[in-house]
Design a protein around this motif. Structure first.
Motif, PDB file in Angstrom:
ATOM      1  N   GLU B  12       0.836  -1.199   0.000  1.00  0.00           N
ATOM      2  CA  GLU B  12       0.000   0.000   0.000  1.00  0.00           C
ATOM      3  C   GLU B  12       0.869   1.246   0.000  1.00  0.00           C
ATOM      4  O   GLU B  12       1.942   1.272   0.592  1.00  0.00           O
ATOM      5  CB  GLU B  12      -0.857   0.047   1.267  1.00  0.00           C
ATOM      6  CG  GLU B  12      -2.072  -0.831   1.228  1.00  0.00           C
ATOM      7  CD  GLU B  12      -2.859  -0.690   2.531  1.00  0.00           C
ATOM      8  OE1 GLU B  12      -3.926  -1.282   2.612  1.00  0.00           O
ATOM      9  OE2 GLU B  12      -2.394   0.023   3.451  1.00  0.00           O
ATOM     10  N   PHE B  20      -3.642   3.550  -1.142  1.00  0.00           N
ATOM     11  CA  PHE B  20      -3.704   3.080  -2.519  1.00  0.00           C
ATOM     12  C   PHE B  20      -3.038   1.706  -2.558  1.00  0.00           C
ATOM     13  O   PHE B  20      -1.873   1.561  -2.193  1.00  0.00           O
ATOM     14  CB  PHE B  20      -2.976   4.047  -3.445  1.00  0.00           C
ATOM     15  CG  PHE B  20      -2.792   3.500  -4.831  1.00  0.00           C
ATOM     16  CD1 PHE B  20      -3.891   3.319  -5.663  1.00  0.00           C
ATOM     17  CD2 PHE B  20      -1.543   3.142  -5.295  1.00  0.00           C
ATOM     18  CE1 PHE B  20      -3.742   2.800  -6.932  1.00  0.00           C
ATOM     19  CE2 PHE B  20      -1.383   2.617  -6.573  1.00  0.00           C
ATOM     20  CZ  PHE B  20      -2.492   2.452  -7.383  1.00  0.00           C
ATOM     21  N   GLN B 277      -5.316   5.574  -8.306  1.00  0.00           N
ATOM     22  CA  GLN B 277      -5.772   5.609  -6.914  1.00  0.00           C
ATOM     23  C   GLN B 277      -7.236   6.012  -6.791  1.00  0.00           C
ATOM     24  O   GLN B 277      -7.958   5.500  -5.949  1.00  0.00           O
ATOM     25  CB  GLN B 277      -4.895   6.601  -6.139  1.00  0.00           C
ATOM     26  CG  GLN B 277      -5.270   6.687  -4.674  1.00  0.00           C
ATOM     27  CD  GLN B 277      -4.222   7.455  -3.898  1.00  0.00           C
ATOM     28  OE1 GLN B 277      -3.300   8.030  -4.467  1.00  0.00           O
ATOM     29  NE2 GLN B 277      -4.349   7.469  -2.588  1.00  0.00           N
ATOM     30  N   TYR B 278      -7.677   6.956  -7.633  1.00  0.00           N
ATOM     31  CA  TYR B 278      -8.987   7.560  -7.401  1.00  0.00           C
ATOM     32  C   TYR B 278     -10.084   7.017  -8.304  1.00  0.00           C
ATOM     33  O   TYR B 278     -11.234   7.379  -8.154  1.00  0.00           O
ATOM     34  CB  TYR B 278      -8.888   9.077  -7.548  1.00  0.00           C
ATOM     35  CG  TYR B 278      -7.878   9.657  -6.601  1.00  0.00           C
ATOM     36  CD1 TYR B 278      -8.144   9.686  -5.231  1.00  0.00           C
ATOM     37  CD2 TYR B 278      -6.655  10.104  -7.050  1.00  0.00           C
ATOM     38  CE1 TYR B 278      -7.210  10.180  -4.345  1.00  0.00           C
ATOM     39  CE2 TYR B 278      -5.713  10.597  -6.162  1.00  0.00           C
ATOM     40  CZ  TYR B 278      -5.992  10.637  -4.814  1.00  0.00           C
ATOM     41  OH  TYR B 278      -5.071  11.109  -3.930  1.00  0.00           O
TER      42      TYR B 278
END
Lengths: 336, 335
Positions: B12, B20, B277-278
């Motif tokens: 992570e 993430f 990530q998003y």
């Protein structure tokens, strides 16, 4: 490597000529009369005046005057001080060791504290340590030298009484000048008290003068280190199983030093400029104080000579930094 | 016992609150002397996996695993000193960009001898002799002179050969090659692969070949692991995967190979990019890019399941002919 040296040295010549041109024209640019400026006499009778015009060569065309000036320079003749009637070069040579000693100690201080502080800040980035180092160095960088020096004197000399206020050594000690460097001379004299006195006189000016280079070096080392630590070759070094110390001290630092060395070279100019203030405040008998006094006394030959010699020193230091740059950066050395 | 045995590797980055996940629940084992290919697009977690097993993920990255062992030794429990002794000696790695992977301030000889000195020691002359032998083994022309060269005086291919020489210096049992040919000219790529394979054969070391190029895997590896967005989506033997890909992603990667597009004016591509990530979708991570995606794919994240001779992470694995088997997605039934 030899070709590289030659190319770098070749660049010095035009820079030096530029400075001579500037210094030469100084005497014609200052307000007032060149003859009065050079002789230091005012309201002289016309006969003496015209004799001096001829003596100084001021009746010659400008370019002839300039080449005469250059010719004298090459012979090491920078004229005589109006006030002391001593040759400018001799005065410079007696005073320069004091400035050199002070600047050397200031740079040493800046390096001894600035480099490790910058490295640590980079390794511990975004921690309390990093913020403290960066905060303190920004404060140090922003502080005017004269004010900072006065604060130091007030605290350590006046309030605490730990260090002397001014001078290079206690007047009780009468040391024969062997090298001109007080620390060395006092050691040579064999008197421990003299050495201690010289050292305690040196501390405050060193701190005052070293603060700005220290701040610049710490900040530059930090940013160079941060950049280098992200490089692929640092990852390679770690993948080879090298210890953390070896990765940082050999593989990262060696590369990070390249921009830092450039900055160190530039700081030498700052040191000489700062020496003028520091020496004046601490009554340090070096060329900074000498130049300021010469300006006050309108001792133009000294001002001219002092500027030329200081500028030459900065040029030489930058030349050696360039050469050093080639030594630590193989890409520069080999490129044509 | 496998040479390398990784179970449930998790890596992570970012904050603890909103992490993430770069590598998610990855199982991987490599046998001694085996060549395994790890394939996937950029951002699929291939390199991070390799760096994690080398112990080179720095804070704020976090590595955890159910088990991560090399030759029976627990990699997670190593002290720093033990890890340094292992890296470069038992496990070595070469990287994508050879031009930036060598330290520009030191000569080839210095960097080669450094590895040797740290792991085995010896006199300067001995080490230099060995460094020369290594350069010869990786087929560097004029090796005597290259020893004293600085990295900027070498071409990309030559630099990568030096990297290989450095990696094999201590006879590692596992060599990780992270995109070893990507930054090289096409003509040099084949030579570099040939060199790696030859060294692998001679020394019997295991080779973990990370690449985004399936055709490289086809020429070299015995087994392949296909990764997508930090997860293993399919793994199996190379002939099997190339013949009958079970996962739509593997199928799409294969379909994008020029060899599969002969006679076409355009290469087939898989639209979109690996989610970052998003924009990680719910359900199957591939679903926004998968032409077979159904509601089930959008809601439930599939687990890795055994399909005959392979592991596949898909609700609707493909059959041997590349068609859907288990279910016809609604909407496409009439099409």
């Amino acid at each position: 490597m030899f070709g590289f040296l030659l190319r770098r040295a070749g660049l010095v010549v035009p820079t030096f000529l530029g400075i001579t041109l500037l210094v030469f024209s100084l005497i014609h640019m200052i307000p007032g009369n060149a003859v009065e400026a050079l002789s230091g006499e005012h309201g002289m009778d016309p006969a003496r005046y015209s004799r001096l015009v001829h003596e100084f060569g001021l009746d010659q065309p400008l370019y002839v005057q300039y080449f005469d000036y250059l010719g004298k320079l090459l012979k090491g003749d920078l004229g005589f001080s109006i006030v002391t009637h001593e040759p400018v070069v001799r005065e410079f040579l007696t005073l320069f060791p004091a400035t050199l000693e002070l600047s050397f100690c200031a740079m040493l201080l800046a390096l001894i504290i600035g480099l490790p502080a910058g490295i640590l800040a980079a390794l511990k980035r975004n921690t309390f340590l990093d913020y403290s180092v960066m905060g303190v160095s920004l404060t140090g960088y922003s502080m005017p030298i004269f004010w900072w020096a006065l604060l130091l004197i007030l605290l350590f000399s006046v309030t605490l009484g730990w260090t002397p206020v001014s001078g290079r050594i206690d007047i009780l000690f009468d040391l024969p000048p062997v090298t001109g460097f007080m620390l060395v001379d006092s050691l040579l004299s064999g008197e421990l008290g003299a050495f201690r006195s010289a050292l305690s006189h040196l501390i405050l000016p060193t701190i005052a003068l070293g603060t700005i280079p220290l701040a610049v070096i710490a900040r530059m080392t930090r940013s160079a280190m941060l950049e280098v630590l992200r490089e692929d070759y640092v990852r390679t070094a770690r993948a080879k199983g090298l210890s953390r110390l070896r990765v940082i001290a050999i593989h990262a630092l060696r590369n990070a030093l390249i921009p830092v060395v450039t900055v160190i070279g530039l700081q030498v100019g700052t040191l000489l400029a700062g020496a003028i203030l520091t020496e004046t405040i601490f009554s340090w008998p070096g060329i900074g104080k000498w130049l300021v006094e010469a300006i006050h006394r309108r001792d133009y030959p000294v001002v001219q000579g002092g500027i030329l010699l200081s500028a030459s020193i900065i040029i030489l230091v930058n030349l050696s930094v360039d050469v050093l740059y080639g030594v630590i950066n193989p890409r520069i050395r080999r490129s044509s | 016992m496998s040479l390398l045995d990784i179970e449930k590797l998790h890596v992570e980055f970012g904050s603890v609150e909103a992490p993430f996940t770069a590598v998610d629940d990855l199982d991987l084992n490599i046998e001694a002397g085996e060549i395994i290919g790890i394939v996937g697009e950029s951002g699929s977690g291939k390199s991070v996996t390799a760096l994690a097993l080398m112990g080179l993920i720095d804070f704020p990255g976090r590595v955890s695993a159910g088990r991560m062992a090399f030759a029976g030794r627990d990699l997670l429990g190593l002290t720093e000193r033990e890890r340094h002794a292992m890296l470069g000696r038992d496990i070595a790695m070469i990287f994508q960009d050879p031009m930036t992977s060598l330290n520009p301030c030191f000569t080839v000889a210095y960097q080669l001898m450094e590895t040797l000195r740290v792991h085995q020691g010896g006199s300067k002359r001995q080490l230099r002799e060995q460094a020369l032998t290594l350069l010869k083994q990786v087929d560097i022309p004029d090796p005597e002179h290259r020893l004293d060269a600085y990295p900027h005086q070498l071409s990309g291919g030559m630099s990568q050969r030096v990297m290989v020489a450095m990696a094999i210096a201590c006879n590692p049992r596992l060599l990780i090659a992270d995109e070893p040919t990507t930054a090289l000219d096409v003509t040099v790529q084949a030579q570099m692969l040939e060199l790696l394979l030859q060294l692998q054969r001679e020394r019997g070391m295991a080779l973990m070949l990370i690449t985004h190029d399936l055709s490289i895997i086809a020429q070299t590896a015995q087994r392949v692991v296909v990764m997508y967005a930090g997860q293993v989506v399919e793994t199996g033997s190379v002939p099997r995967i190339f013949k009958t890909p079970r996962h739509p992603y593997t199928q799409a990667l294969l379909a994008a190979l020029p060899e599969y597009n002969i006679g076409q004016s355009r290469l087939k591509t898989l639209p979109g990019v690996v989610p970052g990530q998003y924009d990680r979708p719910g359900g199957c991570l591939l679903n926004p890019r998968c032409s077979y995606a159904t509601d089930r794919c959008r809601e439930i994240r599939p687990a890795l399941s055994v399909e005959e001779d392979a592991l596949v992470r898909c609700h609707f694995p493909l059959d041997a002919a590349g068609r859907l088997t288990h279910c016809i997605p609604e909407g496409s039934a009439t099409a």
